[in-house]
Scaffold this motif. Structure first.
Motif, PDB file in Angstrom:
ATOM      1  N   GLN A  62      15.985 -15.105  34.234  1.00 13.34           N
ATOM      2  CA  GLN A  62      15.510 -14.043  35.121  1.00 13.34           C
ATOM      3  C   GLN A  62      16.302 -12.752  34.925  1.00 13.34           C
ATOM      4  O   GLN A  62      15.723 -11.660  34.909  1.00 13.34           O
ATOM      5  CB  GLN A  62      15.604 -14.502  36.575  1.00 13.34           C
ATOM      6  CG  GLN A  62      14.600 -15.595  36.923  1.00 13.34           C
ATOM      7  CD  GLN A  62      14.722 -16.017  38.373  1.00 13.34           C
ATOM      8  OE1 GLN A  62      14.099 -15.445  39.256  1.00 13.34           O
ATOM      9  NE2 GLN A  62      15.529 -17.038  38.612  1.00 13.34           N
ATOM     10  N   SER A 115      14.823  -9.324  36.285  1.00 15.07           N
ATOM     11  CA  SER A 115      14.259  -9.801  37.545  1.00 15.07           C
ATOM     12  C   SER A 115      15.374 -10.426  38.374  1.00 15.07           C
ATOM     13  O   SER A 115      15.937 -11.464  38.003  1.00 15.07           O
ATOM     14  CB  SER A 115      13.157 -10.842  37.277  1.00 15.07           C
ATOM     15  OG  SER A 115      12.662 -11.368  38.489  1.00 15.07           O
ATOM     16  N   ALA A 174      11.660 -18.776  38.404  1.00 18.26           N
ATOM     17  CA  ALA A 174      11.832 -18.496  36.971  1.00 18.26           C
ATOM     18  C   ALA A 174      10.728 -19.045  36.086  1.00 18.26           C
ATOM     19  O   ALA A 174      10.642 -18.674  34.913  1.00 18.26           O
ATOM     20  CB  ALA A 174      13.179 -19.062  36.507  1.00 18.26           C
TER      21      ALA A 174
END
Length: 446
Positions: free
Chosen positions: A140, A145, A198
Motif C-alpha cells: 500500500q 495509499s 491491500a
C-alpha cells in the motif's frame, strides 16, 4: 492541485496512523503502569523495547527496498518484487524466532526477568502474523495509499487498548505471558483489515527471481542495519538502566521516555509521506529534489515539535503526575532531559529519508551504527557518575554528536543549509498564524 491533494491526503492518513499509535499506545501505558507492579511494568517495557527492534528491523530489511525497487523497475517485475520480499520476510521471521527461543534464557538472567522466556516463545505467534500484515502495508505504501495502513493500525492497536482497558477496569488477573497472547489476538484483527485494504494492489508473479531477491537484500541490509542501530541507540539507556540498576528503575525511566517519545510522531509521519516522493523525485530530478524536501520537512517538523519541547520542560512535574501518578515523581527530572531529544529528532529522521531515497543507505547505516557504540560508552560513563539520570545525559550528548556529524555529511553531499531549515520553520509558523487569524476574523464577523 494533484500534488497538493497527494500531500494532504497522504499526510492526513500518515499523521492519523501515527496519532492512532500514539493514543492507543499511550492509553495502554497509562493503565498498565497502574495495573502492574514497578518490577512487572519494567519487565514489560524491556520486552516491548526488544520486540520493537525486531519489528523495525523487518521493516528496514524489506519496506524501503520494495518501495524503491517498484518505482525503479519495469511494471512486469512488480509481482516478482512482491513475491521476493515475501520469501525474505518468511525466512527472516523464522530466523528471528529461532534466535529468540535460543537466547531467551540469557535475556532472563541478564535482566532478572523469569517470565521473559515464555513471553518470547508465545510472541512467535505475533511474529508469524506480522509476515502478511507487514507485506500488505508495504504494498500500500508503494502505491501511495495510506488509508489501509491507518485502518489496520487502528484495528490492531485499538483492540489492544480496549483489551487492556477491560482488564484493568474489571481487575481481571493476568500475567505478562497472558498479555503477550492478547497482543497476538489483536495483531490478527489488524491483519484481517490489512488484507481487505491491500487486496486491490496485490500483484504476485509465482516465478520468483533470485536477482530481485539479491537486489532487495542488497538495498535492505543497510536500511535494516540502520533501523536496528537507530532503535538500539534509542533503547541503550533503558537497557543500561535495566542491566546496571533494576527493573523498578526501568519503570521510572520508561515513564519519562514514553512521554518524550511522543514528540517523534510528527517526524516519523512526515518521513513516511516524504520517502516515496523523495525516492520518485530523486530518480527523475536528482539530488536537488532531496535537498529541498529535507529542508522543508525538517522545518515543518521543528515547527510542530519545538513548542512541545518548551512546554514539557516547564510542566514536567505535572505531566508525570498526571500520566504515571505520584509514585513516579522522580521521573520528572529525567523527562526534562529526554524531551530535549526532540530537538534533534527531525534532523536525524530526515537524514535517513534523504540518504535512503537517494540510493545511499550505506552512509545512513554507517552513521547510525557508529552512534550506538558512542551512546553505549556515553551511557556507561554518565550512569556511573550520576545514576539513573545519567542515562538521559549520556543519550542527549550522543544526539548532539550525531546531529553535528549528520549535518556535515548533508552539507557536503546535498549542499543542505541549516538557515533554510529555520527559514521554513518560521515560514510555517507564519502560515499557521495567518490561518488562525483568518479563522478568528471570520468567526468574529459571523
Amino acid at each position: 492541485m494533484g500534488k497538493n491533494s497527494y500531500w494532504l491526503r497522504s499526510g492526513f492518513y500518515s499523521m492519523g496512523y501515527r496519532l492512532a499509535v500514539l493514543i492507543f499506545g499511550f492509553g495502554s501505558f497509562y493503565f498498565l503502569i497502574r495495573y502492574f507492579t514497578k518490577a512487572e511494568f519494567g519487565a514489560w517495557a524491556l520486552f516491548i523495547s526488544i520486540t520493537t527492534i525486531i519489528e523495525m528491523s523487518r521493516n528496514g530489511l524489506i519496506q524501503n527496498a520494495v518501495i524503491k525497487l517498484i518505482h525503479n523497475s519495469h511494471p512486469d517485475d512488480v509481482g516478482k518484487i512482491v513475491l521476493s520480499s515475501f520469501i525474505i520476510n518468511i525466512l527472516y521471521s523464522g530466523l528471528i524466532y529461532t534466535l529468540l527461543a535460543s537466547f531467551s534464557g540469557v535475556l532472563s538472567r541478564m535482566f532478572h526477568i523469569p517470565d521473559i522466556g515464555d513471553m518470547f516463545v508465545y510472541y512467535g505467534i505475533t511474529i508469524l502474523l506480522l509476515v502478511p500484515f507487514s507485506q500488505f502495508n508495504y504494498i500500500q505504501q508503494s502505491k501511495f495509499s495510506f488509508s489501509g495502513i491507518f485502518w489496520s493500525t487502528v484495528f490492531r492497536q485499538g483492540s489492544f487498548f480496549i483489551s487492556v482497558l477491560i482488564i484493568c477496569l474489571l481487575k481481571i488477573k493476568i500475567t505478562l505471558v497472558d498479555l503477550v497472547l492478547v497482543q497476538s489476538a489483536c495483531t490478527f484483527l489488524g491483519l484481517i483489515c490489512a488484507y481487505f485494504s491491500a487486496r486491490k494492489f496485490i500483484q504476485v508473479t509465482y516465478a520468483w527471481d533470485i536477482n530481485i531477491i539479491k537486489r532487495v537484500l542488497g538495498f535492505g541490509k543497510y536500511v535494516m542495519g540502520t533501523n536496528i542501530s537507530s532503535l538500539l541507540f534509542k533503547t541503550v539507556d533503558q537497557f543500561s538502566v535495566g542491566y546496571f540498576l533494576n527493573t523498578n528503575i526501568v519503570a521510572l525511566y520508561n515513564s519519562a521516555i514514553r512521554v518524550s517519545n511522543l514528540i517523534e510522531y510528527p517526524s516519523t509521519a512526515v518521513a513516511e509521506v516524504v520517502y516515496p516522493q523523495s525516492a520518485f523525485r530523486t530518480s527523475s530530478e536528482g539530488d536537488h529534489a532531496a535537498k529541498v524536501l529535507y529542508e522543508k520537512s525538517v522545518g515543518l517538523t521543528l515547527a510542530l515539535t519545538l513548542p512541545v519541547v518548551i512546554g514539557t520542560v516547564i510542566l514536567a512535574d505535572y505531566i508525570i503526575f498526571i500520566i504515571a501518578g505520584p509514585e513516579y515523581h522522580e521521573a520528572a527530572a529525567i523527562l526534562r532531559v529526554t524531551i530535549l531529544y526532540g530537538i534533534f529528532t527531525p534532523f536525524s529522521r530526515q537524514f535517513g529519508t534523504v540518504m535512503d531515497s537517494s540510493g545511499r543507505p550505506n552512509l545512513n547505516f554507517i552513521l547510525n551504527f557508529s552512534s550506538v557504540f558512542f551512546n553505549i560508552a556515553s551511557n556507561y560513563f554518565f550512569i556511573q557518575q550520576y545514576g539513573m539520570i545519567g542515562a538521559a545525559f549520556g543519550t542527549l550528548l550522543s544526539n548532539v554528536v550525531i546531529f553535528i556529524a549528520g549535518n556535515i555529511m548533508l552539507t557536503r553531499i546535498f549542499k543542505i543549509e541549516l538557515r533554510q531549515v529555520f527559514h521554513y520553520m518560521f515560514f510555517y509558523y507564519g502560515v499557521g498564524f495567518d490561518f488562525l487569524q483568518k479563522k478568528l476574523k471570520t468567526k468574529l464577523q459571523g
